[in-house]
Design a protein around this motif. Structure first.
Motif, mmCIF file in Angstrom:
data_model
loop_
_atom_site.group_PDB
_atom_site.id
_atom_site.type_symbol
_atom_site.label_atom_id
_atom_site.label_comp_id
_atom_site.label_asym_id
_atom_site.label_seq_id
_atom_site.Cartn_x
_atom_site.Cartn_y
_atom_site.Cartn_z
ATOM 1 N N ALA A 56 101.746 17.371 49.236
ATOM 2 C CA ALA A 56 101.319 18.522 49.079
ATOM 3 C C ALA A 56 102.278 19.437 48.303
ATOM 4 O O ALA A 56 102.177 20.206 47.317
ATOM 5 N N VAL A 57 103.574 19.277 48.871
ATOM 6 C CA VAL A 57 104.843 20.101 48.218
ATOM 7 C C VAL A 57 105.077 19.685 46.878
ATOM 8 O O VAL A 57 105.111 20.412 45.885
ATOM 9 N N ALA A 58 104.940 18.271 46.608
ATOM 10 C CA ALA A 58 105.253 17.917 45.257
ATOM 11 C C ALA A 58 104.297 18.230 44.255
ATOM 12 O O ALA A 58 104.579 18.659 43.246
ATOM 13 N N LEU A 59 102.779 18.061 44.910
ATOM 14 C CA LEU A 59 101.833 18.536 43.866
ATOM 15 C C LEU A 59 101.807 19.976 43.611
ATOM 16 O O LEU A 59 101.526 20.443 42.315
ATOM 17 N N THR A 60 102.210 20.881 44.450
ATOM 18 C CA THR A 60 102.403 22.338 44.287
ATOM 19 C C THR A 60 103.444 22.405 43.181
ATOM 20 O O THR A 60 103.189 23.356 42.349
ATOM 21 N N VAL A 61 104.479 21.994 43.490
ATOM 22 C CA VAL A 61 105.677 22.314 42.720
ATOM 23 C C VAL A 61 105.581 21.759 41.052
ATOM 24 O O VAL A 61 105.692 22.502 40.103
ATOM 25 N N ILE A 62 104.670 20.770 40.691
ATOM 26 C CA ILE A 62 104.511 20.119 39.667
ATOM 27 C C ILE A 62 103.241 21.007 38.854
ATOM 28 O O ILE A 62 103.553 21.578 37.839
ATOM 29 N N GLY A 63 102.517 21.534 39.857
ATOM 30 C CA GLY A 63 101.363 22.394 39.162
ATOM 31 C C GLY A 63 101.697 23.760 38.722
ATOM 32 O O GLY A 63 101.501 24.126 37.655
ATOM 33 N N VAL A 64 102.823 24.409 39.568
ATOM 34 C CA VAL A 64 103.205 25.665 39.404
ATOM 35 C C VAL A 64 103.963 25.605 38.303
ATOM 36 O O VAL A 64 103.838 26.371 37.429
ATOM 37 N N THR A 65 104.881 24.665 38.473
ATOM 38 C CA THR A 65 106.013 24.337 37.110
ATOM 39 C C THR A 65 105.066 24.155 35.768
ATOM 40 O O THR A 65 105.461 24.772 34.720
ATOM 41 N N LEU A 66 104.127 23.498 35.725
ATOM 42 C CA LEU A 66 103.324 23.212 34.579
ATOM 43 C C LEU A 66 102.912 24.593 34.014
ATOM 44 O O LEU A 66 102.842 24.734 32.766
ATOM 45 N N SER A 67 102.087 25.179 35.100
ATOM 46 C CA SER A 67 101.504 26.309 34.599
ATOM 47 C C SER A 67 102.357 27.451 34.102
ATOM 48 O O SER A 67 102.085 27.969 33.146
ATOM 49 N N LEU A 68 103.534 27.610 34.845
ATOM 50 C CA LEU A 68 104.378 28.581 34.396
ATOM 51 C C LEU A 68 105.180 28.286 32.849
ATOM 52 O O LEU A 68 105.230 29.356 32.196
ATOM 53 N N GLY A 69 105.483 26.688 32.922
ATOM 54 C CA GLY A 69 105.919 26.425 31.671
ATOM 55 C C GLY A 69 104.938 26.657 30.342
ATOM 56 O O GLY A 69 105.520 27.211 29.280
#
Length: 400
Positions: free
Chosen positions: A357-370
Protein backbone atom coordinates in the motif's frame (compact mmCIF):
# COMPACT_ATOMS: atom_id res chain seq x y z
CA UNK A 1 17.71 -28.74 -25.77
CA UNK A 2 18.77 -25.14 -26.48
CA UNK A 3 15.48 -24.42 -28.27
CA UNK A 4 13.51 -25.79 -25.33
CA UNK A 5 15.58 -23.75 -22.90
CA UNK A 6 15.10 -20.55 -24.92
CA UNK A 7 11.36 -21.10 -25.12
CA UNK A 8 11.30 -21.61 -21.37
CA UNK A 9 13.35 -18.48 -20.73
CA UNK A 10 11.20 -16.18 -22.83
CA UNK A 11 7.94 -17.17 -21.16
CA UNK A 12 6.24 -14.06 -19.87
CA UNK A 13 4.82 -13.68 -16.39
CA UNK A 14 1.04 -13.21 -16.04
CA UNK A 15 1.52 -9.48 -15.40
CA UNK A 16 3.74 -9.14 -18.47
CA UNK A 17 1.20 -10.99 -20.61
CA UNK A 18 -1.49 -8.52 -19.51
CA UNK A 19 0.77 -5.54 -20.27
CA UNK A 20 1.77 -6.87 -23.69
CA UNK A 21 -1.82 -7.78 -24.46
CA UNK A 22 -3.02 -4.25 -23.72
CA UNK A 23 -0.20 -2.78 -25.79
CA UNK A 24 -1.09 -4.91 -28.81
CA UNK A 25 -4.77 -4.11 -28.36
CA UNK A 26 -4.05 -0.37 -28.26
CA UNK A 27 -1.85 -0.49 -31.37
CA UNK A 28 -4.44 -2.54 -33.30
CA UNK A 29 -7.22 -0.18 -32.28
CA UNK A 30 -5.10 2.82 -33.29
CA UNK A 31 -4.79 1.46 -36.81
CA UNK A 32 -8.55 0.83 -36.97
CA UNK A 33 -9.35 4.35 -35.76
CA UNK A 34 -7.01 5.82 -38.38
CA UNK A 35 -9.07 4.29 -41.18
CA UNK A 36 -11.09 6.88 -43.14
CA UNK A 37 -14.29 4.95 -42.42
CA UNK A 38 -13.78 5.48 -38.67
CA UNK A 39 -14.31 9.25 -38.96
CA UNK A 40 -17.50 11.06 -39.98
CA UNK A 41 -15.52 13.27 -42.33
CA UNK A 42 -14.30 10.23 -44.30
CA UNK A 43 -10.69 11.35 -43.80
CA UNK A 44 -8.00 9.50 -41.87
CA UNK A 45 -7.63 10.59 -38.24
CA UNK A 46 -4.10 11.77 -37.28
CA UNK A 47 -2.01 9.08 -35.60
CA UNK A 48 -1.66 10.96 -32.30
CA UNK A 49 -5.44 11.44 -31.92
CA UNK A 50 -6.16 7.82 -32.84
CA UNK A 51 -3.48 6.58 -30.43
CA UNK A 52 -4.73 8.81 -27.61
CA UNK A 53 -8.33 7.69 -28.12
CA UNK A 54 -7.40 4.00 -28.32
CA UNK A 55 -5.30 4.27 -25.15
CA UNK A 56 -8.00 6.18 -23.29
CA UNK A 57 -10.72 3.71 -24.30
CA UNK A 58 -8.67 0.58 -23.58
CA UNK A 59 -7.63 1.93 -20.18
CA UNK A 60 -11.25 3.09 -19.58
CA UNK A 61 -10.10 6.63 -18.88
CA UNK A 62 -12.39 8.89 -20.91
CA UNK A 63 -9.98 11.71 -21.73
CA UNK A 64 -10.31 12.69 -25.39
CA UNK A 65 -8.66 15.01 -27.91
CA UNK A 66 -11.63 14.95 -30.32
CA UNK A 67 -15.37 14.84 -29.61
CA UNK A 68 -16.55 11.23 -29.54
CA UNK A 69 -20.02 12.26 -30.72
CA UNK A 70 -18.95 14.57 -33.54
CA UNK A 71 -15.67 13.15 -34.86
CA UNK A 72 -16.20 9.40 -35.04
CA UNK A 73 -18.47 7.49 -37.43
CA UNK A 74 -20.67 4.55 -36.42
CA UNK A 75 -17.73 2.22 -37.07
CA UNK A 76 -15.39 4.36 -34.98
CA UNK A 77 -17.85 4.47 -32.09
CA UNK A 78 -18.24 0.68 -32.24
CA UNK A 79 -14.46 0.26 -32.01
CA UNK A 80 -14.36 2.60 -29.00
CA UNK A 81 -17.25 0.78 -27.31
CA UNK A 82 -15.54 -2.58 -27.83
CA UNK A 83 -12.30 -1.22 -26.36
CA UNK A 84 -14.16 0.09 -23.31
CA UNK A 85 -15.78 -3.29 -22.75
CA UNK A 86 -12.51 -5.21 -23.16
CA UNK A 87 -10.63 -2.69 -21.02
CA UNK A 88 -13.22 -2.85 -18.25
CA UNK A 89 -13.40 -6.64 -18.08
CA UNK A 90 -9.78 -7.35 -19.02
CA UNK A 91 -8.85 -8.89 -22.34
CA UNK A 92 -8.15 -12.28 -20.73
CA UNK A 93 -11.71 -12.38 -19.39
CA UNK A 94 -12.98 -11.75 -22.90
CA UNK A 95 -10.72 -14.46 -24.28
CA UNK A 96 -11.96 -16.82 -21.57
CA UNK A 97 -15.54 -16.04 -22.52
CA UNK A 98 -14.76 -17.00 -26.10
CA UNK A 99 -13.14 -20.22 -24.90
CA UNK A 100 -16.17 -21.08 -22.77
CA UNK A 101 -18.49 -20.50 -25.72
CA UNK A 102 -16.60 -23.04 -27.84
CA UNK A 103 -16.20 -25.38 -24.82
CA UNK A 104 -12.42 -25.14 -24.84
CA UNK A 105 -10.52 -26.13 -21.67
CA UNK A 106 -8.92 -23.22 -19.78
CA UNK A 107 -5.25 -24.02 -19.12
CA UNK A 108 -3.47 -23.44 -15.81
CA UNK A 109 -1.38 -20.63 -17.31
CA UNK A 110 -4.52 -18.92 -18.58
CA UNK A 111 -6.02 -19.22 -15.10
CA UNK A 112 -2.89 -17.55 -13.69
CA UNK A 113 -3.22 -14.64 -16.11
CA UNK A 114 -6.93 -14.22 -15.34
CA UNK A 115 -6.14 -14.30 -11.62
CA UNK A 116 -3.53 -11.58 -12.10
CA UNK A 117 -6.09 -9.51 -13.98
CA UNK A 118 -8.57 -9.85 -11.10
CA UNK A 119 -5.78 -9.20 -8.57
CA UNK A 120 -6.26 -12.63 -6.95
CA UNK A 121 -3.60 -14.76 -5.27
CA UNK A 122 -5.49 -18.05 -5.63
CA UNK A 123 -6.44 -19.62 -8.95
CA UNK A 124 -9.15 -21.88 -7.56
CA UNK A 125 -12.63 -21.14 -8.88
CA UNK A 126 -11.29 -18.78 -11.57
CA UNK A 127 -13.58 -20.17 -14.28
CA UNK A 128 -16.63 -19.95 -12.02
CA UNK A 129 -15.71 -16.36 -11.09
CA UNK A 130 -15.26 -15.49 -14.76
CA UNK A 131 -18.70 -16.88 -15.58
CA UNK A 132 -20.19 -14.76 -12.81
CA UNK A 133 -18.33 -11.69 -14.04
CA UNK A 134 -19.64 -12.13 -17.57
CA UNK A 135 -23.20 -12.86 -16.43
CA UNK A 136 -23.19 -9.94 -13.98
CA UNK A 137 -21.77 -7.60 -16.61
CA UNK A 138 -24.45 -8.51 -19.14
CA UNK A 139 -27.16 -8.24 -16.47
CA UNK A 140 -26.15 -4.84 -15.09
CA UNK A 141 -25.33 -3.32 -18.45
CA UNK A 142 -28.57 -4.68 -19.91
CA UNK A 143 -30.69 -3.20 -17.11
CA UNK A 144 -28.80 0.09 -17.34
CA UNK A 145 -29.20 0.25 -21.11
CA UNK A 146 -32.95 -0.42 -20.82
CA UNK A 147 -33.43 2.35 -18.23
CA UNK A 148 -31.36 4.87 -20.18
CA UNK A 149 -33.16 3.99 -23.39
CA UNK A 150 -36.45 4.99 -21.76
CA UNK A 151 -35.14 8.55 -21.65
CA UNK A 152 -33.05 8.58 -24.83
CA UNK A 153 -35.60 7.01 -27.21
CA UNK A 154 -37.99 9.90 -26.66
CA UNK A 155 -35.19 12.36 -27.25
CA UNK A 156 -33.20 10.78 -30.10
CA UNK A 157 -35.63 8.33 -31.74
CA UNK A 158 -35.93 4.54 -31.42
CA UNK A 159 -32.72 3.14 -32.95
CA UNK A 160 -30.41 5.99 -31.95
CA UNK A 161 -31.96 6.14 -28.48
CA UNK A 162 -31.34 2.43 -27.87
CA UNK A 163 -27.80 2.80 -29.22
CA UNK A 164 -27.20 5.75 -26.89
CA UNK A 165 -28.55 3.72 -23.97
CA UNK A 166 -26.25 0.77 -24.71
CA UNK A 167 -23.16 2.95 -25.25
CA UNK A 168 -23.58 4.95 -22.03
CA UNK A 169 -24.51 1.88 -19.97
CA UNK A 170 -21.32 0.09 -21.03
CA UNK A 171 -19.23 3.23 -20.59
CA UNK A 172 -20.65 3.84 -17.10
CA UNK A 173 -20.36 0.24 -15.87
CA UNK A 174 -16.76 0.01 -17.13
CA UNK A 175 -16.01 3.44 -15.62
CA UNK A 176 -15.06 4.57 -19.13
CA UNK A 177 -16.41 8.12 -19.15
CA UNK A 178 -16.90 8.28 -22.93
CA UNK A 179 -20.18 9.88 -23.98
CA UNK A 180 -22.06 10.76 -27.17
CA UNK A 181 -23.66 14.00 -25.98
CA UNK A 182 -21.42 16.50 -27.78
CA UNK A 183 -23.01 19.16 -29.99
CA UNK A 184 -21.45 21.64 -32.43
CA UNK A 185 -21.99 24.39 -29.85
CA UNK A 186 -20.55 22.33 -26.98
CA UNK A 187 -18.52 19.33 -28.24
CA UNK A 188 -17.48 18.16 -24.75
CA UNK A 189 -20.63 18.78 -22.69
CA UNK A 190 -20.83 15.23 -21.22
CA UNK A 191 -24.03 14.82 -19.14
CA UNK A 192 -24.40 18.46 -18.07
CA UNK A 193 -27.82 18.56 -19.74
CA UNK A 194 -29.01 15.77 -17.41
CA UNK A 195 -27.86 17.28 -14.11
CA UNK A 196 -31.45 17.42 -12.86
CA UNK A 197 -32.65 14.19 -14.49
CA UNK A 198 -33.04 11.49 -11.78
CA UNK A 199 -33.44 8.60 -14.23
CA UNK A 200 -30.25 9.27 -16.18
CA UNK A 201 -28.16 10.44 -13.20
CA UNK A 202 -29.17 7.65 -10.81
CA UNK A 203 -28.80 4.93 -13.46
CA UNK A 204 -25.32 6.13 -14.43
CA UNK A 205 -24.35 6.44 -10.75
CA UNK A 206 -25.53 2.92 -9.95
CA UNK A 207 -23.60 1.44 -12.87
CA UNK A 208 -20.44 3.32 -11.87
CA UNK A 209 -20.62 2.13 -8.25
CA UNK A 210 -21.42 -1.50 -9.13
CA UNK A 211 -18.62 -1.63 -11.70
CA UNK A 212 -16.19 -0.01 -9.26
CA UNK A 213 -16.77 -2.40 -6.36
CA UNK A 214 -14.89 -5.28 -7.94
CA UNK A 215 -15.82 -8.66 -9.33
CA UNK A 216 -14.58 -10.56 -6.29
CA UNK A 217 -16.84 -8.49 -4.02
CA UNK A 218 -19.88 -9.37 -6.17
CA UNK A 219 -19.08 -13.07 -5.89
CA UNK A 220 -18.43 -12.84 -2.15
CA UNK A 221 -21.69 -10.99 -1.47
CA UNK A 222 -23.61 -13.48 -3.64
CA UNK A 223 -22.13 -16.47 -1.77
CA UNK A 224 -22.28 -15.19 1.82
CA UNK A 225 -25.20 -12.70 1.76
CA UNK A 226 -24.28 -11.35 5.21
CA UNK A 227 -21.79 -8.58 5.98
CA UNK A 228 -20.35 -10.37 9.02
CA UNK A 229 -19.52 -13.44 6.92
CA UNK A 230 -17.77 -11.51 4.14
CA UNK A 231 -14.02 -11.70 3.64
CA UNK A 232 -11.83 -8.93 5.03
CA UNK A 233 -11.25 -7.68 1.47
CA UNK A 234 -14.98 -7.26 0.80
CA UNK A 235 -15.57 -5.57 4.15
CA UNK A 236 -12.79 -3.06 3.51
CA UNK A 237 -14.06 -2.37 -0.02
CA UNK A 238 -17.67 -1.80 1.03
CA UNK A 239 -16.94 0.33 4.11
CA UNK A 240 -14.25 2.42 2.43
CA UNK A 241 -16.33 2.95 -0.72
CA UNK A 242 -19.32 4.03 1.38
CA UNK A 243 -17.21 6.43 3.45
CA UNK A 244 -15.59 8.01 0.37
CA UNK A 245 -18.92 8.40 -1.45
CA UNK A 246 -20.59 9.96 1.59
CA UNK A 247 -17.62 12.19 2.34
CA UNK A 248 -17.35 13.34 -1.27
CA UNK A 249 -21.07 14.12 -1.35
CA UNK A 250 -21.07 16.19 1.85
CA UNK A 251 -17.88 18.11 1.03
CA UNK A 252 -19.02 18.84 -2.54
CA UNK A 253 -22.24 20.31 -1.16
CA UNK A 254 -20.25 22.36 1.33
CA UNK A 255 -17.69 23.70 -1.14
CA UNK A 256 -20.05 24.30 -4.09
CA UNK A 257 -23.34 25.21 -2.39
CA UNK A 258 -23.22 28.91 -3.29
CA UNK A 259 -21.00 28.68 -6.38
CA UNK A 260 -23.21 30.11 -9.17
CA UNK A 261 -21.19 28.30 -11.85
CA UNK A 262 -21.88 24.82 -10.40
CA UNK A 263 -24.53 24.14 -7.71
CA UNK A 264 -25.41 27.71 -6.75
CA UNK A 265 -28.20 28.23 -9.27
CA UNK A 266 -29.90 24.83 -8.73
CA UNK A 267 -32.90 23.91 -6.63
CA UNK A 268 -32.31 21.82 -3.48
CA UNK A 269 -33.20 18.43 -5.08
CA UNK A 270 -30.98 19.19 -8.07
CA UNK A 271 -28.11 20.26 -5.80
CA UNK A 272 -28.32 16.98 -3.90
CA UNK A 273 -28.44 14.97 -7.13
CA UNK A 274 -25.55 16.85 -8.78
CA UNK A 275 -23.39 16.65 -5.64
CA UNK A 276 -24.01 12.91 -5.36
CA UNK A 277 -23.17 12.45 -9.04
CA UNK A 278 -19.92 14.42 -8.62
CA UNK A 279 -18.88 12.25 -5.67
CA UNK A 280 -19.60 9.06 -7.61
CA UNK A 281 -18.00 10.09 -10.90
CA UNK A 282 -14.73 11.01 -9.16
CA UNK A 283 -14.33 7.28 -8.45
CA UNK A 284 -12.77 6.98 -11.95
CA UNK A 285 -15.95 7.28 -14.04
CA UNK A 286 -15.30 10.53 -15.92
CA UNK A 287 -18.83 11.76 -16.69
CA UNK A 288 -19.80 15.16 -15.36
CA UNK A 289 -23.06 17.03 -14.79
CA UNK A 290 -21.42 20.26 -13.58
CA UNK A 291 -18.65 22.36 -15.11
CA UNK A 292 -15.36 20.95 -13.77
CA UNK A 293 -13.46 24.09 -14.76
CA UNK A 294 -15.71 26.15 -12.47
CA UNK A 295 -15.02 24.15 -9.29
CA UNK A 296 -13.71 26.03 -6.27
CA UNK A 297 -10.16 25.40 -5.04
CA UNK A 298 -11.19 23.08 -2.17
CA UNK A 299 -13.37 21.05 -4.55
CA UNK A 300 -10.46 20.65 -6.96
CA UNK A 301 -8.25 19.42 -4.11
CA UNK A 302 -10.98 16.99 -2.97
CA UNK A 303 -11.36 15.76 -6.54
CA UNK A 304 -7.63 15.07 -6.85
CA UNK A 305 -7.65 12.96 -3.68
CA UNK A 306 -10.72 10.95 -4.69
CA UNK A 307 -9.47 10.47 -8.26
CA UNK A 308 -6.11 9.18 -7.04
CA UNK A 309 -7.81 6.69 -4.69
CA UNK A 310 -10.18 5.49 -7.41
CA UNK A 311 -12.18 2.27 -7.22
CA UNK A 312 -11.56 -1.17 -5.79
CA UNK A 313 -9.16 -4.01 -6.70
CA UNK A 314 -10.35 -6.36 -9.43
CA UNK A 315 -12.95 -3.88 -10.67
CA UNK A 316 -13.48 -1.85 -13.83
CA UNK A 317 -12.16 1.23 -12.02
CA UNK A 318 -8.61 2.56 -11.76
CA UNK A 319 -6.61 4.51 -9.18
CA UNK A 320 -4.64 3.43 -6.14
CA UNK A 321 -7.74 1.48 -4.97
CA UNK A 322 -9.95 1.71 -1.90
CA UNK A 323 -8.21 -1.12 -0.04
CA UNK A 324 -4.88 0.72 -0.36
CA UNK A 325 -6.45 3.86 1.12
CA UNK A 326 -8.04 1.85 3.93
CA UNK A 327 -4.78 0.13 4.87
CA UNK A 328 -2.91 3.46 4.91
CA UNK A 329 -5.59 5.08 7.07
CA UNK A 330 -5.64 2.14 9.50
CA UNK A 331 -1.82 2.13 9.67
CA UNK A 332 -1.74 5.85 10.47
CA UNK A 333 -4.44 5.43 13.11
CA UNK A 334 -2.62 2.48 14.64
CA UNK A 335 0.65 4.41 14.76
CA UNK A 336 -1.03 7.34 16.53
CA UNK A 337 -2.39 4.92 19.12
CA UNK A 338 0.99 3.28 19.59
CA UNK A 339 -0.06 -0.10 18.20
CA UNK A 340 2.54 -2.42 16.67
CA UNK A 341 0.11 -4.14 14.30
CA UNK A 342 -2.73 -3.04 12.00
CA UNK A 343 -6.13 -4.59 12.70
CA UNK A 344 -9.36 -4.33 10.69
CA UNK A 345 -12.59 -6.15 11.59
CA UNK A 346 -10.69 -8.21 14.21
CA UNK A 347 -8.24 -9.39 11.55
CA UNK A 348 -4.54 -8.50 11.49
CA UNK A 349 -3.33 -7.09 8.18
CA UNK A 350 -0.09 -8.63 6.95
CA UNK A 351 2.99 -6.38 6.90
CA UNK A 352 3.45 -7.23 3.23
CA UNK A 353 0.06 -5.69 2.43
CA UNK A 354 1.03 -2.52 4.29
CA UNK A 355 4.31 -2.31 2.36
CA UNK A 356 2.46 -2.75 -0.93
CA UNK A 357 0.00 0.00 0.00
CA UNK A 358 2.82 2.41 0.87
CA UNK A 359 4.74 1.55 -2.32
CA UNK A 360 1.67 2.03 -4.55
CA UNK A 361 0.85 5.36 -2.95
CA UNK A 362 4.40 6.69 -3.26
CA UNK A 363 4.57 5.62 -6.92
CA UNK A 364 1.13 7.03 -7.74
CA UNK A 365 1.68 10.40 -6.06
CA UNK A 366 5.19 10.68 -7.53
CA UNK A 367 4.00 9.97 -11.07
CA UNK A 368 1.09 12.41 -10.74
CA UNK A 369 3.22 15.19 -9.29
CA UNK A 370 6.01 14.54 -11.77
CA UNK A 371 3.60 14.64 -14.70
CA UNK A 372 1.98 17.81 -13.39
CA UNK A 373 5.35 19.52 -13.01
CA UNK A 374 6.34 18.51 -16.55
CA UNK A 375 3.12 19.81 -18.11
CA UNK A 376 3.26 23.03 -16.08
CA UNK A 377 6.88 23.66 -17.11
CA UNK A 378 6.43 22.81 -20.80
CA UNK A 379 3.07 24.49 -21.42
CA UNK A 380 3.16 27.21 -18.72
CA UNK A 381 -0.13 26.04 -17.20
CA UNK A 382 -0.95 26.70 -13.50
CA UNK A 383 0.21 23.83 -11.31
CA UNK A 384 -3.19 23.17 -9.69
CA UNK A 385 -4.77 22.61 -13.11
CA UNK A 386 -1.95 20.28 -14.15
CA UNK A 387 -2.34 18.30 -10.94
CA UNK A 388 -6.04 17.85 -11.67
CA UNK A 389 -5.25 16.56 -15.17
CA UNK A 390 -2.55 14.10 -14.08
CA UNK A 391 -4.59 12.80 -11.13
CA UNK A 392 -7.45 12.24 -13.57
CA UNK A 393 -5.16 10.43 -16.02
CA UNK A 394 -3.39 8.28 -13.40
CA UNK A 395 -6.71 7.29 -11.80
CA UNK A 396 -8.17 6.63 -15.30
CA UNK A 397 -10.98 9.04 -14.43
CA UNK A 398 -11.33 11.17 -17.55
CA UNK A 399 -12.46 14.42 -15.92
CA UNK A 400 -10.70 17.55 -17.12
Amino acid sequence: WMNKKMKKDVKLSPSAIIAVGFLLLILTATLLLMLPCAAKSGRATPFIDALFTATSATCVTGLVTVSTALHWSFFGKCVILLLIQIGGLGFMSVMTAASLLVRRTITLRERMVIGAGFNLDSYGGIVRLTRRVLFGTLLFEGIGAALLSVRFVGEFGLLRGIGMGIFHAVSAFCNGGFDLMGTPDDPFCSLVGYAGDPLVSLTIMALIVIGGLGFFVWSDVWDRKCFKRLTLHSKLVLTTSGALLAGGFVLTLLFEWSNPATLGGMTLPHKLLAAAFQSVTLRTAGFNTIDESALTGPSQALACVLMLIGGSPGSTAGGLKTVTAAILALSALGALRGHTSVVAFSRTIEPRSIMNAVALTVIGVTLSLGGACAISFIDSVPMHLCMYETASAFGTVGLT
